[in-house]
Design an enzyme around this catalytic site. Structure first.
Site, PDB file in Angstrom:
ATOM      1  N   ARG A 111       0.805  -1.235   0.000  1.00  0.00           N
ATOM      2  CA  ARG A 111       0.000   0.000   0.000  1.00  0.00           C
ATOM      3  C   ARG A 111       0.833   1.277   0.000  1.00  0.00           C
ATOM      4  NH1 ARG A 111      -2.855  -3.244   3.452  1.00  0.00           N
ATOM      5  NH2 ARG A 111      -4.630  -4.190   2.378  1.00  0.00           N
ATOM      6  N   LYS A 119       3.672  11.750 -10.958  1.00  0.00           N
ATOM      7  CA  LYS A 119       2.869  10.902 -11.852  1.00  0.00           C
ATOM      8  C   LYS A 119       3.647   9.627 -12.117  1.00  0.00           C
ATOM      9  CE  LYS A 119       0.099  14.148 -14.532  1.00  0.00           C
ATOM     10  NZ  LYS A 119      -0.225  14.604 -15.905  1.00  0.00           N
ATOM     11  N   GLU A 151      11.567  18.930 -24.045  1.00  0.00           N
ATOM     12  CA  GLU A 151      10.801  19.288 -22.840  1.00  0.00           C
ATOM     13  C   GLU A 151      11.360  20.564 -22.200  1.00  0.00           C
ATOM     14  OE1 GLU A 151       8.055  17.705 -21.856  1.00  0.00           O
ATOM     15  OE2 GLU A 151       8.193  15.632 -22.568  1.00  0.00           O
ATOM     16  N   LYS A 195       8.554  23.294 -13.164  1.00  0.00           N
ATOM     17  CA  LYS A 195       7.669  22.150 -12.957  1.00  0.00           C
ATOM     18  C   LYS A 195       7.195  22.118 -11.506  1.00  0.00           C
ATOM     19  CE  LYS A 195       6.201  17.669 -13.816  1.00  0.00           C
ATOM     20  NZ  LYS A 195       6.240  16.477 -14.637  1.00  0.00           N
ATOM     21  N   GLU A 255      -3.644  17.901 -11.394  1.00  0.00           N
ATOM     22  CA  GLU A 255      -4.078  18.365 -12.720  1.00  0.00           C
ATOM     23  C   GLU A 255      -5.568  18.638 -12.824  1.00  0.00           C
ATOM     24  OE1 GLU A 255      -1.894  16.607 -15.933  1.00  0.00           O
ATOM     25  OE2 GLU A 255      -3.431  17.182 -17.385  1.00  0.00           O
ATOM     26  N   ARG A 303      -1.873  22.608 -14.206  1.00  0.00           N
ATOM     27  CA  ARG A 303      -0.859  21.610 -14.548  1.00  0.00           C
ATOM     28  C   ARG A 303      -0.980  21.199 -16.007  1.00  0.00           C
ATOM     29  NH1 ARG A 303       1.468  16.511 -10.944  1.00  0.00           N
ATOM     30  NH2 ARG A 303       2.853  15.756 -12.566  1.00  0.00           N
ATOM     31  N   ASN A 350       1.261  20.250 -20.718  1.00  0.00           N
ATOM     32  CA  ASN A 350       0.954  19.434 -21.898  1.00  0.00           C
ATOM     33  C   ASN A 350       1.078  20.218 -23.195  1.00  0.00           C
ATOM     34  OD1 ASN A 350       0.398  17.211 -20.296  1.00  0.00           O
ATOM     35  ND2 ASN A 350      -1.716  17.878 -19.973  1.00  0.00           N
ATOM     36  N   HIS A 365       1.434  18.435 -26.483  1.00  0.00           N
ATOM     37  CA  HIS A 365       1.214  17.004 -26.251  1.00  0.00           C
ATOM     38  C   HIS A 365       0.016  16.420 -26.992  1.00  0.00           C
ATOM     39  CE1 HIS A 365       4.372  17.393 -23.326  1.00  0.00           C
ATOM     40  NE2 HIS A 365       4.278  16.147 -22.957  1.00  0.00           N
ATOM     41  N   HIS A 420       0.891  13.144 -28.920  1.00  0.00           N
ATOM     42  CA  HIS A 420       0.318  11.822 -28.664  1.00  0.00           C
ATOM     43  C   HIS A 420      -0.256  11.208 -29.932  1.00  0.00           C
ATOM     44  CE1 HIS A 420       0.008  12.860 -24.129  1.00  0.00           C
ATOM     45  NE2 HIS A 420       1.148  12.277 -24.424  1.00  0.00           N
ATOM     46  N   HIS A 474       9.426  10.402 -27.606  1.00  0.00           N
ATOM     47  CA  HIS A 474       8.441  11.280 -26.977  1.00  0.00           C
ATOM     48  C   HIS A 474       8.866  12.755 -27.022  1.00  0.00           C
ATOM     49  CE1 HIS A 474       5.352  12.663 -24.225  1.00  0.00           C
ATOM     50  NE2 HIS A 474       6.283  13.200 -23.465  1.00  0.00           N
TER      51      HIS A 474
HETATM   52  N1  LIG Z   1       5.719  10.843 -15.034  1.00  0.00           N
HETATM   53  C1  LIG Z   1       5.741  11.908 -15.791  1.00  0.00           C
HETATM   54  O1  LIG Z   1       5.327  12.998 -15.373  1.00  0.00           O
HETATM   55  C2  LIG Z   1       6.301  11.802 -17.171  1.00  0.00           C
HETATM   56  C3  LIG Z   1       6.562  12.968 -17.905  1.00  0.00           C
HETATM   57  C4  LIG Z   1       7.143  12.841 -19.176  1.00  0.00           C
HETATM   58  C5  LIG Z   1       7.436  11.581 -19.666  1.00  0.00           C
HETATM   59  N2  LIG Z   1       7.157  10.470 -18.933  1.00  0.00           N
HETATM   60  C6  LIG Z   1       7.495   9.143 -19.422  1.00  0.00           C
HETATM   61  O2  LIG Z   1       8.895   9.052 -19.553  1.00  0.00           O
HETATM   62  C7  LIG Z   1       9.217   8.065 -20.510  1.00  0.00           C
HETATM   63  C8  LIG Z   1      10.308   8.572 -21.407  1.00  0.00           C
HETATM   64  O3  LIG Z   1      11.447   8.836 -20.620  1.00  0.00           O
HETATM   65  P1  LIG Z   1      12.916   8.759 -21.236  1.00  0.00           P
HETATM   66  O4  LIG Z   1      12.982   9.556 -22.462  1.00  0.00           O
HETATM   67  O5  LIG Z   1      13.862   9.033 -20.143  1.00  0.00           O
HETATM   68  O6  LIG Z   1      12.966   7.257 -21.720  1.00  0.00           O
HETATM   69  P2  LIG Z   1      13.805   5.984 -21.211  1.00  0.00           P
HETATM   70  O7  LIG Z   1      13.643   5.765 -19.786  1.00  0.00           O
HETATM   71  O8  LIG Z   1      13.443   4.892 -22.131  1.00  0.00           O
HETATM   72  O9  LIG Z   1      15.309   6.424 -21.497  1.00  0.00           O
HETATM   73  C9  LIG Z   1      15.722   6.658 -22.819  1.00  0.00           C
HETATM   74  C10 LIG Z   1      16.913   5.775 -23.205  1.00  0.00           C
HETATM   75  O10 LIG Z   1      18.090   6.319 -22.629  1.00  0.00           O
HETATM   76  C11 LIG Z   1      18.793   5.329 -21.892  1.00  0.00           C
HETATM   77  N3  LIG Z   1      19.445   6.046 -20.809  1.00  0.00           N
HETATM   78  C12 LIG Z   1      18.861   6.751 -19.813  1.00  0.00           C
HETATM   79  N4  LIG Z   1      19.785   7.377 -19.081  1.00  0.00           N
HETATM   80  C13 LIG Z   1      20.993   7.064 -19.618  1.00  0.00           C
HETATM   81  C14 LIG Z   1      22.310   7.415 -19.300  1.00  0.00           C
HETATM   82  N5  LIG Z   1      22.616   8.284 -18.326  1.00  0.00           N
HETATM   83  N6  LIG Z   1      23.311   6.867 -20.042  1.00  0.00           N
HETATM   84  C15 LIG Z   1      23.030   6.046 -21.072  1.00  0.00           C
HETATM   85  N7  LIG Z   1      21.790   5.695 -21.434  1.00  0.00           N
HETATM   86  C16 LIG Z   1      20.774   6.203 -20.708  1.00  0.00           C
HETATM   87  C17 LIG Z   1      17.744   4.335 -21.470  1.00  0.00           C
HETATM   88  O11 LIG Z   1      18.312   3.060 -21.260  1.00  0.00           O
HETATM   89  C18 LIG Z   1      16.827   4.345 -22.687  1.00  0.00           C
HETATM   90  O12 LIG Z   1      17.326   3.486 -23.683  1.00  0.00           O
HETATM   91  C19 LIG Z   1       7.916   7.748 -21.237  1.00  0.00           C
HETATM   92  O13 LIG Z   1       7.456   6.502 -20.818  1.00  0.00           O
HETATM   93  C20 LIG Z   1       6.970   8.841 -20.780  1.00  0.00           C
HETATM   94  O14 LIG Z   1       5.624   8.413 -20.733  1.00  0.00           O
HETATM   95  C21 LIG Z   1       6.603  10.578 -17.706  1.00  0.00           C
END
Ligand SMILES: NC(=O)c1ccc[n+]([C@@H]2O[C@H](COP(=O)([O-])OP(=O)(O)OC[C@H]3O[C@@H](n4cnc5c(N)ncnc54)[C@H](O)[C@@H]3O)[C@@H](O)[C@H]2O)c1
Length: 371
Positions: free
Chosen positions: A123, A145, A187, A229, A239, A243, A247, A250, A254, A268
């Protein structure tokens, strides 16, 4: 370079985001105050484990903290039910208890999945975000999130669960591939566009040097993004209103991600950058913002070597009506109305759910026709 601390002021869920160099190497000292016993669970992906895992383990060992680690395969596909189950069962088998802490070491995929596992394990246990991608440092690690994708769509299953601490180590970005760095930069640009024209000016001046590796500039960009942020999240944690400004770009993004199957064709953050350019184009055509603004947005993205136009996405894209249909499946649709973040000028944005369909069609038709 000093380590900067940004407080996310959420009452009893408040926490610090630390931005600076060498934070993973110092993780033991940073995390120790949170621990009831000298043991943590570390969730990461295989790529990040190779690049940063040893630094983290050494940092924890410095304070005699023992880590048990699970490294999942890298990539968006990992954010699914199967890996959530695997992670939770692993945490249980490692006897991680209510007062223990999970450390999520990686990009947004690991942060979202790890945060959600922490939200539901017994939990809810506490977790620490150690974001290693630029996108995770400026966006996904802050704000609470968490979640996974469903076969029916992205991020459809999840929970609000705030971390207890975020360690954004600028040094970790050294091993991040350039394409992922620039996607995360999408971003960063978004923050300037949505609420701080001065920051956008600063990015126009400093973006290229920052992308080439200047760590001081990187730290400044991450710090300003996190401040923005944190401020928005503090105003509107779940949100209900403001918030949604986060987006910006976005709704377009999407639809494009769906159209490209969440594949390597479009990351993304790349979709966010293209989406921001389209949102400014839409705002300009609605007579809300001056015509020069969309050009200025596109010019900066071009200069950074980023994707700007639909023609920068490899392969075929569907037609306008199909894209609008894909937008309609977005989870942010309220009562069937498409929601866009529109702009009066760079740094000034607002939420709109009354965009005339013919103007939207015009923007997409033209964007598709330059292909
Ligand atoms: N929770 C939220 O508020 C929020 C906001 C925006 C995006 N997201 C989510 O985030 C995700 C995308 O995040 P991302 O772009 O970090 O993707 P990811 O976690 O897949 O990382 C991108 C790539 O970089 C590699 N990587 C990461 N750090 C590294 C480092 N220091 N050295 C070498 N390789 C490294 C990872 O292995 C991966 O292959 C999506 O799933 C999206 O939905 C969430």
């Amino acid at each position: 370079m000093m380590t900067e601390t940004i407080r996310v002021p959420l009452g009893e869920r408040a926490y610090d985001v630390r931005v600076g160099r060498g934070l993973i190497a110092r993780a033991g000292a940073e995390i120790a105050p949170l621990l009831a016993r000298k043991r943590v669970a570390v969730l990461t992906d295989e790529t990040v484990a190779k690049a940063q895992g040893a630094v983290l383990e050494a940092g924890l060992a410095e304070r005699q903290i023992v880590a048990t680690t699970l490294a999942l395969p890298p990539g968006e596909a990992t954010k699914n039910w199967a890996n959530l189950q695997r992670t939770v069962e692993w945490l249980l088998s490692e006897k991680i208890e209510r007062r223990d802490v999970l450390v999520a070491l990686g990009g947004g995929v690991i942060g979202d999945l790890g945060g959600f596992a922490a939200a539901i394990l017994r939990r809810g246990i506490r977790f620490v975000q150690v974001p290693t991608s630029l996108l995770a440092q400026v966006d996904s690690s802050v704000g609470g999130k968490t979640g996974i994708n469903s076969p029916q769509g992205k991020n459809l299953v999840g929970a609000f669960h705030q971390p207890s601490l975020v360690l954004a180590d600028i040094d970790a970005l050294d091993t991040l591939p350039r394409r992922d760095f620039l996607a995360g930069y999408g971003e960063v640009v978004k923050y300037g566009l949505l609420g701080d024209a001065g920051f956008f000016d600063w990015l126009e001046t400093n973006g290229p040097a920052l992308a080439s590796g200047d760590r001081d500039l990187r730290a400044q960009a991450v710090r300003r993004s996190v401040e923005m942020k944190a401020e928005i999240v503090a105003r509107d944690e779940t949100e209900q209103g403001d918030r949604a400004l986060l987006n910006l770009g976005h709704t377009f993004c999407h639809a494009l991600e769906k159209a490209t199957g969440y594949s390597d064709r479009l990351l993304h953050g790349e979709g966010v950058a293209i989406g921001c350019a389209l949102a400014f184009e839409l705002s300009s055509r609605l007579g809300l913002c001056p015509q020069e603004e969309p050009s200025r947005v596109r010019q900066h993205l071009r200069e950074m070597g980023m994707k700007v136009d639909l023609s920068d996405i490899p392969g075929e894209l569907p037609d306008t009506e199909t894209l609008i249909g894909l937008m309609g499946q977005d989870k942010k649709v309220i009562d069937g109305r498409l929601r866009f973040i529109l702009s009066r000028r760079i740094g000034q944005t607002f939420v709109a759910d009354d965009v005339p369909a013919d103007v939207l069609r015009g923007v997409l038709n033209d964007a598709l026709s330059v292909r």
